[in-house]
Design a protein around this motif. Structure first.
Motif, PDB file in Angstrom:
ATOM      1  N   ALA A 380       0.804  -1.221   0.000  1.00 39.51           N
ATOM      2  CA  ALA A 380       0.000   0.000   0.000  1.00 39.51           C
ATOM      3  C   ALA A 380       0.845   1.283   0.000  1.00 39.51           C
ATOM      4  CB  ALA A 380      -0.949  -0.032   1.189  1.00 39.51           C
ATOM      5  N   PRO A 381       1.888   1.410   0.835  1.00 37.00           N
ATOM      6  CA  PRO A 381       2.678   2.648   0.820  1.00 37.00           C
ATOM      7  C   PRO A 381       3.314   2.941  -0.544  1.00 37.00           C
ATOM      8  CG  PRO A 381       3.128   1.414   2.830  1.00 37.00           C
ATOM      9  CD  PRO A 381       2.314   0.525   1.944  1.00 37.00           C
ATOM     10  N   SER A 382       3.674   1.899  -1.287  1.00 41.02           N
ATOM     11  CA  SER A 382       4.311   2.119  -2.591  1.00 41.02           C
ATOM     12  C   SER A 382       3.365   2.765  -3.598  1.00 41.02           C
ATOM     13  CB  SER A 382       4.817   0.788  -3.160  1.00 41.02           C
ATOM     14  OG  SER A 382       5.795   0.211  -2.322  1.00 41.02           O
ATOM     15  N   ALA A 383       2.052   2.640  -3.384  1.00 37.40           N
ATOM     16  CA  ALA A 383       1.094   3.257  -4.309  1.00 37.40           C
ATOM     17  C   ALA A 383       1.201   4.767  -4.285  1.00 37.40           C
ATOM     18  CB  ALA A 383      -0.327   2.823  -3.948  1.00 37.40           C
ATOM     19  N   VAL A 384       1.468   5.322  -3.112  1.00 35.50           N
ATOM     20  CA  VAL A 384       1.588   6.781  -2.977  1.00 35.50           C
ATOM     21  C   VAL A 384       2.789   7.284  -3.770  1.00 35.50           C
ATOM     22  CG1 VAL A 384       1.887   8.675  -1.331  1.00 35.50           C
ATOM     23  CG2 VAL A 384       0.488   6.696  -0.709  1.00 35.50           C
ATOM     24  N   THR A 385       3.931   6.614  -3.628  1.00 38.89           N
ATOM     25  CA  THR A 385       5.128   7.048  -4.352  1.00 38.89           C
ATOM     26  C   THR A 385       5.029   6.739  -5.842  1.00 38.89           C
ATOM     27  OG1 THR A 385       6.217   4.946  -3.818  1.00 38.89           O
ATOM     28  CG2 THR A 385       6.584   6.788  -2.314  1.00 38.89           C
ATOM     29  N   ARG A 386       4.289   5.680  -6.220  1.00 39.33           N
ATOM     30  CA  ARG A 386       4.144   5.344  -7.636  1.00 39.33           C
ATOM     31  C   ARG A 386       3.438   6.468  -8.391  1.00 39.33           C
ATOM     32  NH1 ARG A 386       4.054   0.570 -10.185  1.00 39.33           N
ATOM     33  NH2 ARG A 386       5.865   0.251  -8.829  1.00 39.33           N
ATOM     34  N   GLU A 467      -2.953  12.367   8.763  1.00 38.88           N
ATOM     35  CA  GLU A 467      -2.297  13.674   8.614  1.00 38.88           C
ATOM     36  C   GLU A 467      -0.794  13.523   8.413  1.00 38.88           C
ATOM     37  OE1 GLU A 467      -1.682  17.788  11.218  1.00 38.88           O
ATOM     38  OE2 GLU A 467      -3.376  16.461  11.652  1.00 38.88           O
ATOM     39  N   GLU A 468      -0.175  12.607   9.149  1.00 35.62           N
ATOM     40  CA  GLU A 468       1.269  12.407   9.032  1.00 35.62           C
ATOM     41  C   GLU A 468       1.633  11.792   7.676  1.00 35.62           C
ATOM     42  OE1 GLU A 468       5.366  12.226   9.865  1.00 35.62           O
ATOM     43  OE2 GLU A 468       3.709  13.460  10.584  1.00 35.62           O
ATOM     44  N   VAL A 469       0.851  10.821   7.233  1.00 36.48           N
ATOM     45  CA  VAL A 469       1.114  10.196   5.937  1.00 36.48           C
ATOM     46  C   VAL A 469       0.946  11.226   4.820  1.00 36.48           C
ATOM     47  CG1 VAL A 469       0.324   8.466   4.283  1.00 36.48           C
ATOM     48  CG2 VAL A 469       0.519   7.879   6.711  1.00 36.48           C
ATOM     49  N   ARG A 475       5.797  15.896   0.697  1.00 40.44           N
ATOM     50  CA  ARG A 475       7.231  16.230   0.557  1.00 40.44           C
ATOM     51  C   ARG A 475       8.021  15.116  -0.122  1.00 40.44           C
ATOM     52  NH1 ARG A 475      10.761  13.954   4.038  1.00 40.44           N
ATOM     53  NH2 ARG A 475      10.056  13.066   6.024  1.00 40.44           N
ATOM     54  N   GLU A 476       7.299  14.215  -0.824  1.00 34.60           N
ATOM     55  CA  GLU A 476       7.904  13.145  -1.618  1.00 34.60           C
ATOM     56  C   GLU A 476       8.784  12.216  -0.781  1.00 34.60           C
ATOM     57  OE1 GLU A 476       8.974  13.872  -5.873  1.00 34.60           O
ATOM     58  OE2 GLU A 476       9.034  15.964  -5.205  1.00 34.60           O
ATOM     59  N   ALA A 477       8.267  11.798   0.362  1.00 33.70           N
ATOM     60  CA  ALA A 477       8.985  10.841   1.204  1.00 33.70           C
ATOM     61  C   ALA A 477       9.026   9.479   0.501  1.00 33.70           C
ATOM     62  CB  ALA A 477       8.301  10.716   2.560  1.00 33.70           C
ATOM     63  N   THR A 478       9.931   8.634   0.933  1.00 35.69           N
ATOM     64  CA  THR A 478      10.045   7.298   0.333  1.00 35.69           C
ATOM     65  C   THR A 478       8.917   6.395   0.837  1.00 35.69           C
ATOM     66  OG1 THR A 478      11.427   6.435   2.126  1.00 35.69           O
ATOM     67  CG2 THR A 478      12.550   7.552   0.288  1.00 35.69           C
ATOM     68  N   ALA A 479       8.714   5.294   0.140  1.00 37.68           N
ATOM     69  CA  ALA A 479       7.696   4.338   0.548  1.00 37.68           C
ATOM     70  C   ALA A 479       8.020   3.752   1.923  1.00 37.68           C
ATOM     71  CB  ALA A 479       7.584   3.219  -0.484  1.00 37.68           C
ATOM     72  N   HIS A 480       9.318   3.587   2.219  1.00 36.27           N
ATOM     73  CA  HIS A 480       9.728   3.067   3.522  1.00 36.27           C
ATOM     74  C   HIS A 480       9.343   4.035   4.639  1.00 36.27           C
ATOM     75  CE1 HIS A 480      12.103   0.833   6.438  1.00 36.27           C
ATOM     76  NE2 HIS A 480      12.656   1.982   6.819  1.00 36.27           N
ATOM     77  N   GLU A 481       9.541   5.334   4.419  1.00 32.18           N
ATOM     78  CA  GLU A 481       9.177   6.331   5.432  1.00 32.18           C
ATOM     79  C   GLU A 481       7.663   6.369   5.644  1.00 32.18           C
ATOM     80  OE1 GLU A 481      12.479   9.865   5.119  1.00 32.18           O
ATOM     81  OE2 GLU A 481      11.218   9.536   3.337  1.00 32.18           O
ATOM     82  N   ILE A 482       6.916   6.287   4.556  1.00 33.88           N
ATOM     83  CA  ILE A 482       5.455   6.297   4.659  1.00 33.88           C
ATOM     84  C   ILE A 482       4.980   5.048   5.400  1.00 33.88           C
ATOM     85  CG2 ILE A 482       3.315   6.140   3.320  1.00 33.88           C
ATOM     86  CD1 ILE A 482       4.685   7.873   1.191  1.00 33.88           C
ATOM     87  N   ALA A 483       5.603   3.898   5.105  1.00 32.57           N
ATOM     88  CA  ALA A 483       5.221   2.650   5.765  1.00 32.57           C
ATOM     89  C   ALA A 483       5.482   2.719   7.268  1.00 32.57           C
ATOM     90  CB  ALA A 483       5.979   1.480   5.150  1.00 32.57           C
ATOM     91  N   ALA A 484       6.607   3.305   7.652  1.00 31.32           N
ATOM     92  CA  ALA A 484       6.943   3.409   9.075  1.00 31.32           C
ATOM     93  C   ALA A 484       5.941   4.294   9.814  1.00 31.32           C
ATOM     94  CB  ALA A 484       8.361   3.959   9.229  1.00 31.32           C
ATOM     95  N   ALA A 485       5.568   5.417   9.188  1.00 31.86           N
ATOM     96  CA  ALA A 485       4.596   6.319   9.818  1.00 31.86           C
ATOM     97  C   ALA A 485       3.224   5.659   9.909  1.00 31.86           C
ATOM     98  CB  ALA A 485       4.505   7.619   9.018  1.00 31.86           C
ATOM     99  N   ALA A 486       2.818   4.946   8.867  1.00 32.95           N
ATOM    100  CA  ALA A 486       1.513   4.290   8.870  1.00 32.95           C
ATOM    101  C   ALA A 486       1.475   3.154   9.889  1.00 32.95           C
ATOM    102  CB  ALA A 486       1.193   3.752   7.475  1.00 32.95           C
ATOM    103  N   ALA A 487       2.580   2.431  10.030  1.00 30.43           N
ATOM    104  CA  ALA A 487       2.645   1.351  11.014  1.00 30.43           C
ATOM    105  C   ALA A 487       2.512   1.905  12.426  1.00 30.43           C
ATOM    106  CB  ALA A 487       3.951   0.579  10.860  1.00 30.43           C
ATOM    107  N   ALA A 488       3.107   3.070  12.643  1.00 31.38           N
ATOM    108  CA  ALA A 488       2.980   3.709  13.954  1.00 31.38           C
ATOM    109  C   ALA A 488       1.531   4.084  14.248  1.00 31.38           C
ATOM    110  CB  ALA A 488       3.874   4.944  14.011  1.00 31.38           C
ATOM    111  N   ASP A 489       0.748   4.324  13.195  1.00 30.21           N
ATOM    112  CA  ASP A 489      -0.671   4.657  13.355  1.00 30.21           C
ATOM    113  C   ASP A 489      -1.563   3.422  13.349  1.00 30.21           C
ATOM    114  OD1 ASP A 489      -0.384   7.387  13.604  1.00 30.21           O
ATOM    115  OD2 ASP A 489      -0.462   7.734  11.435  1.00 30.21           O
TER     116      ASP A 489
END
Length: 517
Positions: A380-386, A467-469, A475-489
């Motif tokens: 799922a996080p990779s869809a945002v960066t794609r 909001e964090e995602v 700001r064009e964060a990587t999929a790994h950064e988005i995944a970490a923030a989403a996992a925290a949520d």
């Protein structure tokens, strides 16, 4: 004819005209053109009754045949092998064909009685030439039997793989290929040619790939659409057939295998008037089926729902369904531009394939529409960066996307024969399970399943654009950064959802490894 009869015949003719247009065949009004008896006699009456067809005239050496259902491939093939003449088909109203067949049967019976009256020692027996080319009959039956067996076993694909000694025929059932049979090399070319004929492709072209479609009815009268791809290989031409059973009804969100919490989150997203829900995963992971399950929640009389698909996989009452057509330059982007001018509330785009479709979809999600679509990403996080990689502005992605659902399909254990066993500590550790788990399940085999499995169950990952995602996406964060923030949520991984289904006895550890590792 009574007014009711006139209306009934007019309705039958209207249906026949629609069928003719769909199959790109001419329409013929049998009551207007009449039926030439010598033409009707060219094919045995019993064959005509089974096929709901009647020859009505000659065109030189060709025989003109009226048929009510050109999708009935078995009947069409039976007609072709019942005469040595070239057949030219047209569509007529079923009622008119049945009337002509009754007239033909009465004429045959009258002829028989007349012959018996003239000479009691003469035994009348209608004879029709049914000789055929030695290979045409068995060949037709072979291809038909493979396709119909694939439909009956619930296969999604049929592969005709060219090899030095012939064609390997394989079925993909529940996502896994298995060999069905082997066709000798001397018949391989004829089999591929037969598939080309059914798909209306060029049988003389052997160097380039070709794509076509077949529409037919199975033995139990289900409507089946088949996408055909012909691929030239080193060992000869092969074919891949993708089967789509039009009689199937789309499942609900509960039936696709979502956990309770994930289903509640998704249903909340579907109540929003604007935004975009993206479903991601590889080809064959059930993305379109999930979109249809979501549409079942959305489709209400007060909402205008429009879908753009390639092809239309399920027919859903109450919504406007469009099919893209590359032959007339009607692609997803052009269809989407047209749809957005037709006052839609909800738009389903079968697939986001290019920058133009991505940009139009995201801007539609920002301007008062709810958009559903699919992407090919691993999670799922990779869809945002794609989307940003495709050229959509990061702030548009952050504002337009509401949620992303990633998924896979695992084979479901057969409930009739699955076996319980005690897992080892090492096995539990590799999967990441609590050492206290005393029981898991494994496949056996029975008459109800294929090697211990029957059907498939979804494995999911749900990303909510918190909001964090959204800030990270902007700001064009990587999929790994988005995944970490989403996992925290609270977002769970595909593996974690799969492990839950292993513990519940729905699938196995081996299946989980097959689809995720």
């Amino acid at each position: 004819m009574t007014s009711a009869g006139t209306r009934g015949r007019a309705a039958g003719a209207a249906v026949a005209r629609q069928i003719a247009e769909r199959f790109e065949l001419p329409f013929v009004d049998l009551r207007a053109v009449g039926v030439v008896r010598t033409a009707a006699d060219a094919i045995e009456a019993r064959t005509l009754v089974r096929a709901s067809a009647v020859p009505y005239a000659f065109d030189g050496e060709r025989l003109l045949v009226a048929i009510s259902d050109p999708a009935d491939v078995q009947s069409v093939d039976e007609l072709r092998i019942a005469t040595r003449r070239e057949l030219v088909f047209a569509v007529a109203a079923r009622e008119d064909i049945e009337l002509e067949l009754r007239n033909l049967e009465r004429q045959i019976e009258a002829t028989r009685r007349h012959a018996v009256d003239e000479d009691e020692s003469f035994s009348y027996e209608e004879e029709v030439e049914t000789k055929e080319d030695e290979d045409s009959g068995p060949l037709v039956k072979l291809v038909n039997s493979i396709i119909f067996q694939a439909v009956e076993e619930g296969a999604s694909d049929v592969h005709f793989l060219p090899q030095p000694d012939g064609l390997f025929v394989r079925l993909r059932v529940d996502g896994v290929l298995r060999e069905l049979e082997r066709i000798p090399r001397q018949r391989a070319l004829a089999v591929v040619s037969r598939i080309k004929v059914l798909a209306k492709l060029d049988i003389a072209e052997h160097r380039r790939p070709q794509d076509g479609r077949i529409s037919l009815r199975s033995r139990d009268r289900r409507q089946v659409d088949i996408r055909v791809s012909i691929l030239p290989a080193v060992e000869g031409e092969g074919a891949i057939l993708r089967l789509l059973d039009k009689s199937q009804q789309p499942p609900t969100l509960t039936e696709i295998g979502l956990s309770f919490s994930m289903q509640m989150a998704l249903e909340q997203v579907l109540t929003r008037p604007t935004g975009a829900l993206l479903v991601t995963g590889p080809t064959g992971s059930g993305k379109s089926t999930t979109l249809y399950a979501a549409l079942a929640d959305l489709a209400r009389p007060e909402i205008n729902v429009v879908t753009i698909e390639d092809p239309v996989e399920y027919r859903v009452p109450g919504i406007y369904q469009l099919q893209v057509n590359d032959k007339i330059d009607f692609d997803f982007a052009k269809a989407l531009r047209s749809v957005l001018r037709s006052d839609p509330d909800v738009v389903m785009v079968g697939e986001i394939r290019d920058r133009e479709t991505a940009e139009i979809s995201m801007r539609a999600a920002l301007t008062g529409h709810f958009v559903l679509s699919t992407l090919h990403t691993n999670d799922a996080p990779s869809a945002v960066t794609r989307l940003t990689e495709m050229g959509v502005e990061p702030f548009v992605v952050a504002s337009g996307v509401t949620a992303v659902l990633a998924q896979r399909l695992a084979r479901r254990l057969c409930e009739h024969c699955r076996e319980a066993y005690a897992p080892t500590a090492d096995e539990l550790e590799k999967v990441g399970l609590d050492a206290g788990i005393e029981q898991l399940w494994r496949p056996a085999a029975c008459a109800h399943c294929t090697r211990g499995y029957r059907g498939r169950v979804g494995i999911f990952q749900f990303l909510s654009m918190t909001e964090e995602v959204c800030r990270l996406a902007a700001r064009e964060a990587t999929a790994h950064e988005i995944a970490a923030a989403a996992a925290a949520d609270g977002m769970r991984s595909l593996w974690e959802d799969g492990v839950d289904k292993v513990v519940a006895g729905l699938t196995t550890v081996d299946e989980l490894r097959r689809i995720l590792i």
